[in-house]
Design a protein around this motif. Structure first.
Motif, PDB file in Angstrom:
ATOM      1  N   ASP A  20      -7.057   3.468  -3.558  1.00 22.66           N
ATOM      2  CA  ASP A  20      -7.728   3.919  -2.331  1.00 22.66           C
ATOM      3  C   ASP A  20      -6.895   3.571  -1.095  1.00 22.66           C
ATOM      4  OD1 ASP A  20      -9.773   4.828  -3.905  1.00 22.66           O
ATOM      5  OD2 ASP A  20     -11.079   3.078  -3.564  1.00 22.66           O
ATOM      6  N   ALA A  21      -6.247   2.392  -1.114  1.00 28.78           N
ATOM      7  CA  ALA A  21      -5.390   2.026   0.020  1.00 28.78           C
ATOM      8  C   ALA A  21      -4.214   2.989   0.156  1.00 28.78           C
ATOM      9  CB  ALA A  21      -4.892   0.592  -0.154  1.00 28.78           C
ATOM     10  N   VAL A  22      -3.655   3.424  -0.969  1.00 29.75           N
ATOM     11  CA  VAL A  22      -2.567   4.396  -0.924  1.00 29.75           C
ATOM     12  C   VAL A  22      -3.062   5.736  -0.383  1.00 29.75           C
ATOM     13  CG1 VAL A  22      -0.970   5.724  -2.358  1.00 29.75           C
ATOM     14  CG2 VAL A  22      -1.247   3.285  -2.752  1.00 29.75           C
ATOM     15  N   ASP A  70      -9.289  -3.734 -13.199  1.00 29.37           N
ATOM     16  CA  ASP A  70      -9.656  -2.332 -13.009  1.00 29.37           C
ATOM     17  C   ASP A  70     -10.087  -2.069 -11.569  1.00 29.37           C
ATOM     18  OD1 ASP A  70      -9.100  -1.658 -15.633  1.00 29.37           O
ATOM     19  OD2 ASP A  70     -11.129  -2.170 -16.329  1.00 29.37           O
ATOM     20  N   ALA A  71     -10.942  -2.950 -11.036  1.00 32.56           N
ATOM     21  CA  ALA A  71     -11.395  -2.783  -9.651  1.00 32.56           C
ATOM     22  C   ALA A  71     -10.239  -2.958  -8.667  1.00 32.56           C
ATOM     23  CB  ALA A  71     -12.510  -3.781  -9.353  1.00 32.56           C
ATOM     24  N   VAL A  88      -4.668  -5.726   3.163  1.00 37.75           N
ATOM     25  CA  VAL A  88      -4.899  -5.926   1.732  1.00 37.75           C
ATOM     26  C   VAL A  88      -4.448  -7.349   1.392  1.00 37.75           C
ATOM     27  CG1 VAL A  88      -4.398  -5.113  -0.589  1.00 37.75           C
ATOM     28  CG2 VAL A  88      -4.533  -3.474   1.301  1.00 37.75           C
ATOM     29  N   VAL A  89      -5.398  -8.214   1.093  1.00 33.74           N
ATOM     30  CA  VAL A  89      -5.126  -9.612   0.777  1.00 33.74           C
ATOM     31  C   VAL A  89      -5.152  -9.780  -0.737  1.00 33.74           C
ATOM     32  CG1 VAL A  89      -5.825 -12.008   1.150  1.00 33.74           C
ATOM     33  CG2 VAL A  89      -6.175 -10.317   2.957  1.00 33.74           C
ATOM     34  N   ARG A 133     -13.881  -4.603   1.364  1.00 36.14           N
ATOM     35  CA  ARG A 133     -13.754  -4.368  -0.068  1.00 36.14           C
ATOM     36  C   ARG A 133     -13.397  -5.690  -0.731  1.00 36.14           C
ATOM     37  NH1 ARG A 133     -12.082   0.981  -1.425  1.00 36.14           N
ATOM     38  NH2 ARG A 133     -12.064   0.227  -3.580  1.00 36.14           N
ATOM     39  N   PHE A 134     -13.954  -5.922  -1.905  1.00 38.97           N
ATOM     40  CA  PHE A 134     -13.665  -7.154  -2.636  1.00 38.97           C
ATOM     41  C   PHE A 134     -13.623  -6.829  -4.117  1.00 38.97           C
ATOM     42  CE2 PHE A 134     -15.028 -11.333  -4.499  1.00 38.97           C
ATOM     43  CZ  PHE A 134     -13.857 -12.009  -4.178  1.00 38.97           C
ATOM     44  N   ALA A 135     -12.489  -7.138  -4.769  1.00 38.15           N
ATOM     45  CA  ALA A 135     -12.314  -6.835  -6.190  1.00 38.15           C
ATOM     46  C   ALA A 135     -11.786  -8.074  -6.896  1.00 38.15           C
ATOM     47  CB  ALA A 135     -11.334  -5.672  -6.367  1.00 38.15           C
ATOM     48  N   THR A 136     -12.307  -8.290  -8.134  1.00 40.75           N
ATOM     49  CA  THR A 136     -11.918  -9.489  -8.882  1.00 40.75           C
ATOM     50  C   THR A 136     -11.291  -9.163 -10.236  1.00 40.75           C
ATOM     51  OG1 THR A 136     -14.167  -9.649  -9.756  1.00 40.75           O
ATOM     52  CG2 THR A 136     -13.677 -10.904  -7.765  1.00 40.75           C
TER      53      THR A 136
END
Length: 429
Positions: free
Chosen positions: A339-341, A331-332, A369-370, A325-328
């Protein structure tokens, strides 16, 4: 009329004891006994050097100087061959020999004068009537560990000494033993560790360690099958395959080199990691080293990287093919954390009563989670709704995610309480 001193006798005035005449033969016996005792004590204290010298003399007596030269050349060839064939076993032996040589020719040679002039030795004056002498007691070096850049001495403290006294004399000891830096660290009791740094191994770029790219035929499948508890079967542990090595490596991921030359490793499984540093201090290097070190586990399916880059992808977008998964944008990132929770709660429900720490498998990998610059999510988000979602998800992950295998690795420039209010819910590097 009573006497001035009453009935007490006048105190005796100390006087010099009369000389005792001793026969010459008795004096010679005493001197010979003392010399014998000093010789035996010296041989015991320097037993390694004495054994080496005795062995050397025996070899010279048997085969002569030419034979000794041939023997030395053969030993050198054997050492070189050993170093080339199996350097992992040769290294500890070579550094042990080097440490004993440093101990004999450097530290023991200057140890007593250094202790006296730094007031780390105990000197008790005694008088014989003719002269005043001192009974001297010195801290003993019990162990030495040497490497290319540092010598670590394990020193036994004298009664009444503290670690603070040694720390105050660290600069003086540095000059005595001609080191770049001297550090004093306390042990539980009775001992201190004195480190003399002679060179800086961090002046040149660190060569990344080789990654385990070998693939065992039996490791391509799920190492734990479909067991929902995530337990590794005993057959895998007995086989010692690649998957078991990767699982062990998650507790010590190599990210660099320490100042004493040893590898610097960070645990990922079972802990959260926070990297704090000013701009340009190297936080990105630590994150990228962790990502690289986790590469074999990612390839094997034992780890998934969920990466958040609030900088719009400027820092971590180069590794996007490696990320699950990659979010920038915020909102993402909020969706990713939610989702991790959800994954964390689902695993917690299924692993309750089965295990206290999740074991990664292909079916249930370790989720890392980085987050680069976590302060952008905790202090600088302007959207109240998004900030509320992030503020609810991060504390849950940091307080409950370690055991079910959802860990957080974050970087921050300003770790103050006002910027990062989650200090009590994480483990800080």
């Amino acid at each position: 009329m009573s006497r001035i001193n009453g009935d007490q006798r006048f105190p005796r005035v100390p006087s010099r004891v009369d000389k005792v005449r001793v026969p010459v033969w008795m004096l010679l016996v005493a001197v010979a006994g003392k010399l014998l005792w000093l010789a035996l004590r010296g041989c015991w204290r320097h037993r390694v050097a004495v054994a080496f010298v005795v062995g050397l003399l025996l070899v010279v007596n048997r085969v002569g100087l030419v034979g000794l030269a041939v023997l030395v050349a053969a030993l050198v060839l054997v050492a070189v061959a050993w170093w080339r064939v199996h350097p992992r076993s040769f290294g500890p032996v070579a550094w042990w020999v080097w440490g004993r040589a440093r101990l004999t020719f450097v530290y023991r040679w200057r140890w007593k004068p250094a202790m006296v002039h730094t007031d780390l030795a105990i000197r008790m004056p005694t008088s014989t009537g003719d002269q005043v002498t001192f009974d001297e007691y010195f801290p003993r070096i019990r162990k030495i560990r040497s490497s290319r850049s540092v010598d670590v001495l394990r020193v036994e403290l004298l009664p009444g000494q503290t670690t603070a006294e040694w720390a105050e004399q660290a600069e003086a000891l540095r000059h005595v033993f001609r080191a770049r830096r001297c550090q004093v660290r306390a042990e539980t009791f009775r001992f201190v560790r004195v480190s003399f740094h002679h060179r800086d191994p961090l002046t040149r770029p660190v060569t990344p360690p080789d990654l385990d790219d070998t693939t065992d035929p039996d490791d391509s499948a799920d190492p734990a099958g479909s067991d929902p508890s995530g337990a590794v079967p005993s057959a895998l542990v007995r086989r010692g395959g690649r998957a078991s090595r990767l699982l062990a490596g998650l507790s010590a991921v190599p990210v660099g080199r320490c100042e004493d030359g040893r590898p610097w490793t960070l645990p990922v499984r079972g802990t959260h990691v926070l990297v704090a540093g000013a701009t340009g201090a190297g936080k990105g290097s630590v994150l990228w080293s962790l990502v690289r070190g986790l590469g074999p586990a990612v390839r094997a399916g034992l780890v998934e990287l969920w990466v958040c880059d609030p900088k719009g992808g400027m820092e971590l977008a180069f590794g996007e093919p490696l990320f699950a998964r990659f979010a920038t944008d915020t909102d993402a990132i909020a969706d990713l954390l939610d989702d991790a929770v959800s994954v964390m709660r689902d695993r917690t429900f299924r692993l309750a009563g089965t295990t206290r720490l999740h074991v990664p498998t292909v079916g249930e990998p370790l989720i890392v989670v980085v987050v680069d610059e976590i302060a952008s999510l905790t202090a600088y988000v302007t959207d109240r709704e998004v900030k509320k979602r992030i503020g609810a998800a991060l504390p849950l992950l940091l307080s409950q995610g370690r055991a079910p295998g959802v860990v957080v690795v974050a970087a921050v420039q300003d770790p103050r309480k006002e910027v990062l209010p989650l200090r009590e819910r994480r483990e800080v590097l």
